[in-house]
Design a protein around this motif. Structure first.
Motif, PDB file in Angstrom:
ATOM      1  N   LEU A 183      16.695   3.053   0.854  1.00 55.06           N
ATOM      2  CA  LEU A 183      15.746   2.987  -0.263  1.00 55.06           C
ATOM      3  C   LEU A 183      14.374   3.521   0.146  1.00 55.06           C
ATOM      4  N   GLU A 184      14.324   4.183   1.297  1.00 53.88           N
ATOM      5  CA  GLU A 184      13.051   4.759   1.740  1.00 53.88           C
ATOM      6  C   GLU A 184      12.515   5.699   0.670  1.00 53.88           C
ATOM      7  N   GLY A 185      11.246   5.517   0.309  1.00 52.01           N
ATOM      8  CA  GLY A 185      10.607   6.353  -0.695  1.00 52.01           C
ATOM      9  C   GLY A 185      10.632   5.775  -2.092  1.00 52.01           C
ATOM     10  N   PHE A 186      11.513   4.772  -2.344  1.00 50.80           N
ATOM     11  CA  PHE A 186      11.689   4.250  -3.697  1.00 50.80           C
ATOM     12  C   PHE A 186      11.023   2.890  -3.934  1.00 50.80           C
ATOM     13  N   LEU A 187      10.587   2.202  -2.893  1.00 47.52           N
ATOM     14  CA  LEU A 187       9.952   0.898  -3.060  1.00 47.52           C
ATOM     15  C   LEU A 187       8.490   1.142  -3.436  1.00 47.52           C
ATOM     16  N   TYR A 188       8.252   1.241  -4.743  1.00 47.02           N
ATOM     17  CA  TYR A 188       6.995   1.796  -5.235  1.00 47.02           C
ATOM     18  C   TYR A 188       5.793   0.969  -4.804  1.00 47.02           C
ATOM     19  N   PRO A 189       4.745   1.641  -4.303  1.00 45.79           N
ATOM     20  CA  PRO A 189       3.549   0.943  -3.823  1.00 45.79           C
ATOM     21  C   PRO A 189       2.652   0.451  -4.960  1.00 45.79           C
ATOM     22  N   ILE A 232       9.905   9.612   4.430  1.00 41.87           N
ATOM     23  CA  ILE A 232       9.397   8.887   5.598  1.00 41.87           C
ATOM     24  C   ILE A 232       8.502   7.731   5.197  1.00 41.87           C
ATOM     25  N   CYS A 233       8.284   7.542   3.905  1.00 42.89           N
ATOM     26  CA  CYS A 233       7.480   6.436   3.400  1.00 42.89           C
ATOM     27  C   CYS A 233       7.588   6.441   1.879  1.00 42.89           C
ATOM     28  N   SER A 234       6.948   5.474   1.236  1.00 41.46           N
ATOM     29  CA  SER A 234       6.868   5.469  -0.222  1.00 41.46           C
ATOM     30  C   SER A 234       5.580   6.170  -0.632  1.00 41.46           C
ATOM     31  N   PRO A 235       5.683   7.374  -1.201  1.00 39.47           N
ATOM     32  CA  PRO A 235       4.473   8.135  -1.534  1.00 39.47           C
ATOM     33  C   PRO A 235       3.800   7.610  -2.796  1.00 39.47           C
ATOM     34  N   SER A 236       2.537   7.913  -2.927  1.00 41.41           N
ATOM     35  CA  SER A 236       1.783   7.581  -4.128  1.00 41.41           C
ATOM     36  C   SER A 236       2.126   8.554  -5.245  1.00 41.41           C
ATOM     37  N   SER A 237       1.776   8.180  -6.464  1.00 39.76           N
ATOM     38  CA  SER A 237       1.947   9.104  -7.585  1.00 39.76           C
ATOM     39  C   SER A 237       1.123  10.363  -7.357  1.00 39.76           C
ATOM     40  N   PRO A 245       0.814  -1.213   0.000  1.00 40.56           N
ATOM     41  CA  PRO A 245       0.000   0.000   0.000  1.00 40.56           C
ATOM     42  C   PRO A 245       0.851   1.267   0.000  1.00 40.56           C
ATOM     43  N   GLU A 246       0.244   2.358  -0.396  1.00 44.17           N
ATOM     44  CA  GLU A 246       0.902   3.664  -0.351  1.00 44.17           C
ATOM     45  C   GLU A 246       1.192   4.057   1.087  1.00 44.17           C
ATOM     46  N   GLY A 247       2.295   4.768   1.271  1.00 39.46           N
ATOM     47  CA  GLY A 247       2.603   5.283   2.599  1.00 39.46           C
ATOM     48  C   GLY A 247       3.331   4.308   3.498  1.00 39.46           C
ATOM     49  N   LYS A 248       3.811   3.186   2.964  1.00 40.44           N
ATOM     50  CA  LYS A 248       4.546   2.224   3.788  1.00 40.44           C
ATOM     51  C   LYS A 248       6.028   2.582   3.860  1.00 40.44           C
ATOM     52  N   THR A 249       6.648   2.238   4.978  1.00 43.70           N
ATOM     53  CA  THR A 249       8.085   2.406   5.144  1.00 43.70           C
ATOM     54  C   THR A 249       8.800   1.149   4.650  1.00 43.70           C
ATOM     55  N   VAL A 250      10.138   1.205   4.583  1.00 44.15           N
ATOM     56  CA  VAL A 250      10.910   0.028   4.195  1.00 44.15           C
ATOM     57  C   VAL A 250      10.667  -1.109   5.181  1.00 44.15           C
TER      58      VAL A 250
END
Length: 442
Positions: free
Chosen positions: A262-268, A399-404, A215-220
């Motif tokens: 890789l925080e922010g890059f693990l695409y949701p 602080i998380c992987s953001p959505s598009s 899901p969107e907003g998850k951390t590593v």
């Protein structure tokens, strides 16, 4: 919410509801309270005294497929044969001496023919590491959602499913299949007939696998737990593998990643893998999807230029991703997020009450440190670069992987002079002054 001591109502006054989750979260944080952006109490006097802050929430959604492939192409070998010359009949007289021009022309033509054949056959005869690939070996691949024709051709060639991209394009054209190729998981054979490959791509995925939804907003760390639940890969192993330095050579957008993270890059999105993938395979799938859905899809140059012109601040691509991750956790929908982005940009620009004090004042950044709700004691006592009440500017990493959606909102923020916001599941208020902010939710 972005909050501060001095922004809350009296303890005996009821506060609006603040549960912020729109979709189920298998690894959600503790229950959240309303989001608020209030006047800071660090580094300058606050207009009013205030009790404990509200904690920020998060929103989660689901996405789609992705994969990658890494091998060399191979083709069949071919050995040209010489033609045999004609013998002169017995008793014939020796030939007369004549002009040598026809002989020279013949030799040149022969050389040209041989050279042309070599240029055509060389890639097929000498395929590098793939020279010994046998036909009929089963190969599993994934065609990422949104892949171009060139990207699909590359995957097929690199996995030795077809010999070269020209054969693939010819088959696509023959079947008029340009707009009918489907993403997903497939099983093919090495050196397969290109026409049959394209027919399968039109029919759709033919391989079932285990799905992983991030899901969107998850951390590593949260993503690592989801991977462990889906595939049995240890969360600790996944976290150890998820280092930017291990992938920066293949993914240029990781060059500026902070803390080797890789925080922010693990695409949701939702991913499907046949069998049991390795941690490296899962990470590469997510980075491939980030490149497709973010790096190649958004015009960061235009976003940076617009923000510089409007707010007078210079942000790198990585800093924009970091801000987008905060916007992801503070807003609930596209319009809110674009407005929240403008609030944070106004603060970073030092406008109004924040002149000379570019503090984000976001509970969401401190929640990355605490893992849960933020208290007044946390704001005052936690010494961390993620405490945006005590540290000016942006935190060192997303602080998380953001959505598009959050990334687009950050690149194209609302045009406003607002410096405060207060958001619940049912209400939203944006204000330019602290007094207006306090009145908006009292």
């Amino acid at each position: 919410m972005a909050n501060v001591p001095g922004s809350h109502r009296q303890a005996d006054v009821p506060r609006p509801a603040g549960a912020r989750f729109r979709t189920p979260d298998p690894a959600s944080a503790p229950s959240q309270r309303p989001r608020s952006a209030a006047y800071p109490s660090h580094g300058a006097p606050s207009p009013a005294q205030a009790p404990a802050p509200h904690a920020a929430g998060s929103r989660f959604a689901q996405g789609s497929h992705q994969s990658y492939a890494h091998q060399d192409s191979q083709g069949p070998t071919y050995m040209p044969q010489r033609s045999q010359g004609a013998y002169a009949r017995g008793g014939a007289r020796p030939p007369k001496k004549g002009s040598s021009v026809p002989v020279v022309i013949g030799v040149l033509i022969a050389i040209a023919v041989v050279a042309g054949a070599a240029l055509f056959l060389f890639p097929r005869i000498f395929g590098g590491d793939s020279a010994n690939i046998e036909a009929g070996q089963q190969v599993s691949i994934t065609i990422p959602e949104g892949s171009s024709g060139d990207a699909i051709a590359t995957i097929l060639v690199e996995n030795h499913i077809i010999v070269d991209s020209g054969e693939y394009y010819a088959a696509v054209k023959k079947l008029n299949a340009e707009m009918s190729l489907k993403p997903g998981d497939y099983q093919f054979e090495t050196l397969q007939d290109p026409l049959s490959v394209v027919k399968q791509l039109v029919a759709g995925p033919n391989l079932e696998g285990v799905k992983l939804t991030v899901p969107e907003g998850k951390t590593v760390e949260q993503t690592a737990q989801l991977v462990e639940d889906a595939y049995g890969i240890s969360a600790d192993e996944f976290i150890s593998q998820a280092k930017a330095s291990a992938y920066a050579g293949d993914y240029p957008f990781l060059a500026d990643a902070g803390n080797d993270s890789l925080e922010g890059f693990l695409y949701p999105k939702t991913y499907t893998f046949a069998g049991t993938p390795t941690a490296d395979e899962v990470i590469r799938a997510m980075l491939d999807q980030y490149q497709l859905d973010v790096f190649d899809a958004f015009d960061f140059d235009a976003g940076r230029a617009a923000i510089s012109a409007t707010y007078g601040i210079e942000l790198s691509d990585y800093e924009l991703l970091t801000l987008a991750s905060i916007v992801e956790r503070e807003g609930l929908n596209a319009d809110q997020r674009a407005h929240v982005a403008s609030v944070f940009l106004n603060r970073l620009a030092g406008k109004g009450d924040f002149a000379g004090r570019p503090y984000l004042q976001s509970d969401a950044t401190l929640m990355y440190e605490t893992g849960g709700a933020v208290t007044a004691e946390d704001i005052q006592g936690i010494d961390s670069p993620y405490n945006s009440y005590q540290n000016a500017g942006l935190p060192p990493t997303p602080i998380c992987s953001p959505s598009s959606e959050a990334i687009l909102a950050t690149l194209e923020p609302t045009d406003s002079d607002d410096l405060y916001f207060y958001i619940t599941q049912d209400e939203e208020y944006f204000s330019q002054t602290y007094d207006e902010h306090m009145q908006s939710w009292e």
